[in-house]
Design a protein around this motif. Sequence first.
Motif, PDB file in Angstrom:
ATOM      1  N   ASP A   1       0.836  -1.210   0.000  1.00 46.68           N
ATOM      2  CA  ASP A   1       0.000   0.000   0.000  1.00 46.68           C
ATOM      3  C   ASP A   1       0.867   1.255   0.000  1.00 46.68           C
ATOM      4  N   ASP A   2       1.914   1.254   0.811  1.00 44.75           N
ATOM      5  CA  ASP A   2       2.816   2.408   0.873  1.00 44.75           C
ATOM      6  C   ASP A   2       3.527   2.625  -0.466  1.00 44.75           C
ATOM      7  N   ILE A   3       3.949   1.551  -1.102  1.00 47.37           N
ATOM      8  CA  ILE A   3       4.636   1.645  -2.399  1.00 47.37           C
ATOM      9  C   ILE A   3       3.696   2.227  -3.454  1.00 47.37           C
ATOM     10  N   ILE A   4       2.469   1.754  -3.475  1.00 44.85           N
ATOM     11  CA  ILE A   4       1.484   2.237  -4.449  1.00 44.85           C
ATOM     12  C   ILE A   4       1.135   3.695  -4.182  1.00 44.85           C
ATOM     13  N   ASP A   5       0.913   4.050  -2.923  1.00 45.78           N
ATOM     14  CA  ASP A   5       0.620   5.443  -2.571  1.00 45.78           C
ATOM     15  C   ASP A   5       1.749   6.373  -3.000  1.00 45.78           C
ATOM     16  N   GLN A   6       2.986   5.970  -2.748  1.00 47.14           N
ATOM     17  CA  GLN A   6       4.132   6.795  -3.136  1.00 47.14           C
ATOM     18  C   GLN A   6       4.193   6.945  -4.655  1.00 47.14           C
ATOM     19  N   TYR A   7       3.963   5.866  -5.381  1.00 48.24           N
ATOM     20  CA  TYR A   7       3.967   5.928  -6.847  1.00 48.24           C
ATOM     21  C   TYR A   7       2.914   6.929  -7.338  1.00 48.24           C
ATOM     22  N   LEU A   8       1.706   6.828  -6.814  1.00 50.27           N
ATOM     23  CA  LEU A   8       0.618   7.713  -7.265  1.00 50.27           C
ATOM     24  C   LEU A   8       0.857   9.168  -6.881  1.00 50.27           C
ATOM     25  N   ARG A   9       1.488   9.413  -5.752  1.00 53.28           N
ATOM     26  CA  ARG A   9       1.807  10.796  -5.337  1.00 53.28           C
ATOM     27  C   ARG A   9       2.856  11.428  -6.253  1.00 53.28           C
ATOM     28  N   ASN A  10       3.687  10.617  -6.871  1.00 56.33           N
ATOM     29  CA  ASN A  10       4.771  11.137  -7.702  1.00 56.33           C
ATOM     30  C   ASN A  10       4.429  11.264  -9.175  1.00 56.33           C
ATOM     31  N   ILE A  11       3.179  10.998  -9.533  1.00 62.72           N
ATOM     32  CA  ILE A  11       2.758  11.160 -10.921  1.00 62.72           C
ATOM     33  C   ILE A  11       2.605  12.655 -11.213  1.00 62.72           C
ATOM     34  N   PRO A  12       3.242  13.156 -12.273  1.00 63.24           N
ATOM     35  CA  PRO A  12       3.137  14.583 -12.591  1.00 63.24           C
ATOM     36  C   PRO A  12       1.685  14.977 -12.919  1.00 63.24           C
ATOM     37  N   SER A  13       1.364  16.214 -12.635  1.00 68.66           N
ATOM     38  CA  SER A  13       0.010  16.737 -12.914  1.00 68.66           C
ATOM     39  C   SER A  13      -0.212  16.932 -14.389  1.00 68.66           C
TER      40      SER A  13
END
Length: 67
Positions: free
Chosen positions: A55-67
């Motif tokens: 869950d933490d890995i997925i959350d971090q990935y999604l937070r780092n997606i450019p706008s």
Amino acid sequence: MNICPVCNSLRIQSTIVLYKNQYVKHGKQYEFEIPNVPALICDDCKETFLTYEADDIIDQYLRNIPS
């Protein structure tokens, strides 16, 4: 101790999976993959489920997606 949420088996093994999913941003749908995500798999029913670490890995990935 891990218990399978589907069949209540105690026969759970750690594994690594390729996580695939989709998200929607600004009305557009995107697909993504994250390799080497930790997961658990039930030896009895073969259900695969994610760990808190995943869950933490997925959350971090999604937070780092450019706008």
